[in-house]
Scaffold this motif. Structure first.
Motif, PDB file in Angstrom:
ATOM      1  N   ASP A   8       0.872  -1.167   0.000  1.00  0.00           N
ATOM      2  CA  ASP A   8       0.000   0.000   0.000  1.00  0.00           C
ATOM      3  C   ASP A   8       0.910   1.218   0.000  1.00  0.00           C
ATOM      4  OD1 ASP A   8      -1.556   2.212   0.844  1.00  0.00           O
ATOM      5  OD2 ASP A   8      -2.984   0.875   1.820  1.00  0.00           O
ATOM      6  N   ALA A  54      -9.998  -8.148   6.336  1.00  0.00           N
ATOM      7  CA  ALA A  54     -10.315  -7.971   4.910  1.00  0.00           C
ATOM      8  C   ALA A  54      -9.075  -7.518   4.132  1.00  0.00           C
ATOM      9  CB  ALA A  54     -11.439  -6.964   4.735  1.00  0.00           C
ATOM     10  N   GLU A  55      -8.321  -6.579   4.692  1.00  0.00           N
ATOM     11  CA  GLU A  55      -7.105  -6.097   4.018  1.00  0.00           C
ATOM     12  C   GLU A  55      -6.043  -7.193   3.984  1.00  0.00           C
ATOM     13  OE1 GLU A  55      -4.706  -3.211   2.027  1.00  0.00           O
ATOM     14  OE2 GLU A  55      -6.846  -3.412   2.339  1.00  0.00           O
ATOM     15  N   GLU A  56      -5.947  -7.972   5.067  1.00  0.00           N
ATOM     16  CA  GLU A  56      -4.998  -9.091   5.095  1.00  0.00           C
ATOM     17  C   GLU A  56      -5.342 -10.086   3.995  1.00  0.00           C
ATOM     18  OE1 GLU A  56      -3.574 -12.796   7.981  1.00  0.00           O
ATOM     19  OE2 GLU A  56      -4.960 -11.296   8.775  1.00  0.00           O
ATOM     20  N   LYS A  57      -6.625 -10.443   3.870  1.00  0.00           N
ATOM     21  CA  LYS A  57      -7.049 -11.392   2.830  1.00  0.00           C
ATOM     22  C   LYS A  57      -6.726 -10.853   1.439  1.00  0.00           C
ATOM     23  CE  LYS A  57     -10.780 -13.836   5.176  1.00  0.00           C
ATOM     24  NZ  LYS A  57     -12.215 -14.134   5.172  1.00  0.00           N
ATOM     25  N   LYS A  58      -6.954  -9.557   1.235  1.00  0.00           N
ATOM     26  CA  LYS A  58      -6.689  -8.938  -0.059  1.00  0.00           C
ATOM     27  C   LYS A  58      -5.194  -9.019  -0.399  1.00  0.00           C
ATOM     28  CE  LYS A  58      -6.814  -4.380  -2.261  1.00  0.00           C
ATOM     29  NZ  LYS A  58      -5.400  -4.027  -2.148  1.00  0.00           N
ATOM     30  N   LEU A  59      -4.349  -8.581   0.530  1.00  0.00           N
ATOM     31  CA  LEU A  59      -2.905  -8.581   0.286  1.00  0.00           C
ATOM     32  C   LEU A  59      -2.358 -10.000   0.118  1.00  0.00           C
ATOM     33  CD1 LEU A  59      -1.842  -5.847   2.840  1.00  0.00           C
ATOM     34  CD2 LEU A  59      -1.805  -5.641   0.353  1.00  0.00           C
ATOM     35  N   GLY A  61      -4.025 -12.648  -0.754  1.00  0.00           N
ATOM     36  CA  GLY A  61      -4.560 -13.198  -1.999  1.00  0.00           C
ATOM     37  C   GLY A  61      -3.763 -12.725  -3.202  1.00  0.00           C
ATOM     38  N   GLU A  62      -3.405 -11.444  -3.215  1.00  0.00           N
ATOM     39  CA  GLU A  62      -2.576 -10.906  -4.301  1.00  0.00           C
ATOM     40  C   GLU A  62      -1.211 -11.590  -4.312  1.00  0.00           C
ATOM     41  OE1 GLU A  62      -2.305  -6.651  -3.949  1.00  0.00           O
ATOM     42  OE2 GLU A  62      -4.477  -6.394  -4.046  1.00  0.00           O
TER      43      GLU A  62
END
Length: 90
Positions: A8, A54-59, A61-62
């Protein structure tokens, strides 16, 4: 490997380094193994920067999409392991 870490651009330099260190710990678990305590320490520091699930899952996942390495499965295995264990992913 040829990929970039998900970051980020609002993070400070130190925060970015902390997150990259966490993803490097995940890589290490897959490539040669890592001590459970080292991995969990990197994860705890990561969660200080990224407290939102949610941010952990997003990062994560990427990161998995780019690298093929699952942060979720690695941390889950580390949480189930005993103190002093080495975490080896396949």
């Amino acid at each position: 490997m040829e990929y970039q870490y998900p970051i980020d651009y609002h993070w400070t330099t130190d925060e970015t380094i902390t997150v990259i260190h966490f993803f490097e710990a995940i890589e290490k678990a897959y490539e040669k193994g890592i001590e459970r305590e080292e991995l969990m320490a990197a994860y705890r520091r990561f969660k200080e920067i990224v407290p939102s699930i949610a941010e952990e899952k997003k990062l994560c996942g990427e990161f998995e999409e780019m690298s093929g390495y699952s942060s979720y499965r690695t941390i889950k295995k580390a949480k189930e392991a005993g103190s002093g264990d080495k975490i080896m992913m396949k």
